[in-house]
Scaffold this motif. Structure first.
Motif, PDB file in Angstrom:
ATOM      1  N   ARG A  37       0.907  -1.271   0.003  1.00 23.37           N
ATOM      2  CA  ARG A  37       0.203  -0.124  -0.154  1.00 23.37           C
ATOM      3  C   ARG A  37       0.930   1.083  -0.120  1.00 23.37           C
ATOM      4  NH1 ARG A  37      -5.289  -0.703   1.092  1.00 23.37           N
ATOM      5  NH2 ARG A  37      -5.523   1.488   1.495  1.00 23.37           N
ATOM      6  N   GLY A  38       0.472   2.100  -0.713  1.00 23.56           N
ATOM      7  CA  GLY A  38       0.997   3.577  -0.764  1.00 23.56           C
ATOM      8  C   GLY A  38       0.459   4.554   0.003  1.00 23.56           C
ATOM      9  N   ILE A  39       1.028   5.244   0.689  1.00 22.86           N
ATOM     10  CA  ILE A  39       0.605   6.408   1.630  1.00 22.86           C
ATOM     11  C   ILE A  39       0.939   7.778   1.046  1.00 22.86           C
ATOM     12  CG2 ILE A  39       0.231   7.327   3.981  1.00 22.86           C
ATOM     13  CD1 ILE A  39       0.972   4.694   5.183  1.00 22.86           C
ATOM     14  N   VAL A  40       0.097   8.574   1.006  1.00 25.84           N
ATOM     15  CA  VAL A  40       0.328  10.123   0.438  1.00 25.84           C
ATOM     16  C   VAL A  40       0.612  10.874   1.422  1.00 25.84           C
ATOM     17  CG1 VAL A  40      -0.719  11.847  -0.848  1.00 25.84           C
ATOM     18  CG2 VAL A  40      -1.354   9.719  -1.470  1.00 25.84           C
ATOM     19  N   ARG A  41       1.583  11.800   1.322  1.00 25.37           N
ATOM     20  CA  ARG A  41       1.974  12.864   2.183  1.00 25.37           C
ATOM     21  C   ARG A  41       2.453  13.899   1.653  1.00 25.37           C
ATOM     22  NH1 ARG A  41       7.702  13.337   2.542  1.00 25.37           N
ATOM     23  NH2 ARG A  41       8.755  11.481   1.882  1.00 25.37           N
ATOM     24  N   ALA A  42       2.605  15.079   2.249  1.00 29.84           N
ATOM     25  CA  ALA A  42       3.057  16.249   1.693  1.00 29.84           C
ATOM     26  C   ALA A  42       4.400  16.379   1.691  1.00 29.84           C
ATOM     27  CB  ALA A  42       2.582  17.433   2.472  1.00 29.84           C
ATOM     28  N   ALA A  43       5.015  16.987   0.494  1.00 31.88           N
ATOM     29  CA  ALA A  43       6.223  16.882   0.355  1.00 31.88           C
ATOM     30  C   ALA A  43       7.025  17.934   1.442  1.00 31.88           C
ATOM     31  CB  ALA A  43       6.592  17.576  -0.955  1.00 31.88           C
ATOM     32  N   HIS A 169      -0.366  23.503  12.445  1.00 27.30           N
ATOM     33  CA  HIS A 169       0.468  22.660  11.519  1.00 27.30           C
ATOM     34  C   HIS A 169      -0.223  22.617  10.094  1.00 27.30           C
ATOM     35  CE1 HIS A 169       2.909  18.827  10.809  1.00 27.30           C
ATOM     36  NE2 HIS A 169       1.950  18.591   9.778  1.00 27.30           N
ATOM     37  N   ILE A 170       1.059  23.166   9.414  1.00 24.75           N
ATOM     38  CA  ILE A 170       0.402  23.409   7.927  1.00 24.75           C
ATOM     39  C   ILE A 170       1.291  22.406   7.059  1.00 24.75           C
ATOM     40  CG2 ILE A 170       0.411  25.775   8.036  1.00 24.75           C
ATOM     41  CD1 ILE A 170       3.282  26.207   7.048  1.00 24.75           C
ATOM     42  N   VAL A 171       0.464  22.096   5.694  1.00 26.17           N
ATOM     43  CA  VAL A 171       1.133  21.201   4.792  1.00 26.17           C
ATOM     44  C   VAL A 171       0.855  21.642   3.387  1.00 26.17           C
ATOM     45  CG1 VAL A 171       0.256  19.152   6.112  1.00 26.17           C
ATOM     46  CG2 VAL A 171      -1.397  20.034   4.730  1.00 26.17           C
ATOM     47  N   ALA A 172       1.897  21.233   2.672  1.00 23.70           N
ATOM     48  CA  ALA A 172       1.813  21.660   1.160  1.00 23.70           C
ATOM     49  C   ALA A 172       0.646  21.298   0.382  1.00 23.70           C
ATOM     50  CB  ALA A 172       3.097  21.340   0.539  1.00 23.70           C
ATOM     51  N   SER A 173       0.177  22.033  -0.500  1.00 29.63           N
ATOM     52  CA  SER A 173      -0.819  21.365  -1.143  1.00 29.63           C
ATOM     53  C   SER A 173      -0.619  21.135  -2.772  1.00 29.63           C
ATOM     54  CB  SER A 173      -2.145  22.639  -1.127  1.00 29.63           C
ATOM     55  OG  SER A 173      -1.553  23.720  -1.743  1.00 29.63           O
ATOM     56  N   ASN A 174       0.368  21.597  -3.034  1.00 31.07           N
ATOM     57  CA  ASN A 174       0.799  21.616  -4.564  1.00 31.07           C
ATOM     58  C   ASN A 174       1.783  20.619  -4.786  1.00 31.07           C
ATOM     59  OD1 ASN A 174       2.895  22.962  -3.624  1.00 31.07           O
ATOM     60  ND2 ASN A 174       2.638  24.554  -5.276  1.00 31.07           N
ATOM     61  N   ASP A 175       2.358  19.805  -3.942  1.00 32.46           N
ATOM     62  CA  ASP A 175       3.544  18.744  -4.063  1.00 32.46           C
ATOM     63  C   ASP A 175       3.259  17.495  -3.194  1.00 32.46           C
ATOM     64  OD1 ASP A 175       5.505  17.491  -4.954  1.00 32.46           O
ATOM     65  OD2 ASP A 175       7.121  18.930  -4.112  1.00 32.46           O
ATOM     66  N   LEU A 176       2.464  16.448  -3.721  1.00 32.97           N
ATOM     67  CA  LEU A 176       2.354  15.486  -2.925  1.00 32.97           C
ATOM     68  C   LEU A 176       3.344  14.243  -3.339  1.00 32.97           C
ATOM     69  CD1 LEU A 176      -1.637  15.463  -3.002  1.00 32.97           C
ATOM     70  CD2 LEU A 176      -0.054  16.328  -1.237  1.00 32.97           C
TER      71      LEU A 176
END
Length: 253
Positions: A37-43, A169-176
């Motif tokens: 399984r792959g897990i998506v995270r923010a760069a 807590h902030i996460v990038a939205s354009n680079d996953l």
């Protein structure tokens, strides 16, 4: 004839044994492909905090809101620092006047080199103190370091946050990115640039992913290595934390 058959039989047994071993290896490889399984995270992601010890003045964004790089994420009530900076700048101006006066006196032999050097040192000290207050005042406004979204917002305006407690807590939205644990034996053929597909459970879409990094260490217990990839195209609707089964090219061959 009997001698010929006797010489051929061991060869046939060896070939059959090799074929069975190859079949077992392929079966093991196919079984190891199941459940990857792959897990998506923010760069990029960050926990924003402050060591100022002053109340929060404003929090323009709420949890889930999007922002652009450079947008103001938080401001603090820093009237004390502003007053301290004003006082430091006045002390610097006075020190600079003293330097100019001592230098003028030195030219007329009314002051010695020691007096001039001391006044210059005091001016440099005053300049350093003013710079320190400017730096501290600059931390009264927190600007976004990248485009992204507010992942969590445990703080509220007018609170005085503790230095160890994140404001948001902030996460990038354009680079996953996508992380997958794969069998370590895949290192024989797995390379940067290889592609695989991720079937995202939450959206039901299958998206192409290109490997950008293969882990530097192997887990000796599970005999796996982490592979990181980036979506090759648009990942509309995909959010950090989503996951799903993967399909590598070798699995589809």
């Amino acid at each position: 004839m009997k001698r010929m058959m006797a010489s051929i039989l061991p060869v046939l047994v060896l070939v059959a044994g090799s074929a069975l071993a190859a079949g077992d290896e392929a079966a093991n490889r196919d079984s190891s492909l199941e459940g990857l399984r792959g897990i998506v995270r923010a760069a990029d992601e960050a926990s924003i905090s402050s060591d100022l010890g002053y109340p929060i003045a404003t929090l323009p964004f709420k949890e889930g809101d999007s922002f652009r790089k450079g947008d103001v994420l938080a401001t603090f009530e820093c009237g004390d620092i502003q007053a301290q900076l004003k006082s430091a700048e006045a002390a610097l101006a006075a020190a600079q006047i003293a330097v100019a006066n001592d230098e003028r006196l030195a030219r007329s032999n009314a002051a010695g080199k020691f007096e001039v050097e001391m006044s210059r040192a005091k001016a440099n000290q005053a300049a350093g103190e003013a710079d320190a207050y400017r730096s501290k005042l600059g931390r009264c406004t927190i600007a976004a370091p990248f485009d992204g979204r507010i992942g969590a917002m445990p703080s509220h305006a007018h609170e005085t946050p503790e230095p160890s407690r994140p404001i948001m807590h902030i996460v990038a939205s354009n680079d996953l990115l996508v992380d997958v644990l794969v069998p370590s034996v895949w290192l024989r053929w797995l390379r940067d640039g290889e592609e695989f597909a991720l079937n995202v459970d939450e959206t039901g879409t299958t998206l192409p992913v290109e490997i950008i990094r293969v882990g530097a260490t192997v887990d000796p217990v599970s005999q796996t290595v982490k592979v990181t990839g980036r979506f090759s195209g648009q990942a509309t609707g995909v959010l950090p934390g989503m996951s799903g089964p993967t399909l590598f090219k070798s699995q589809g061959e």
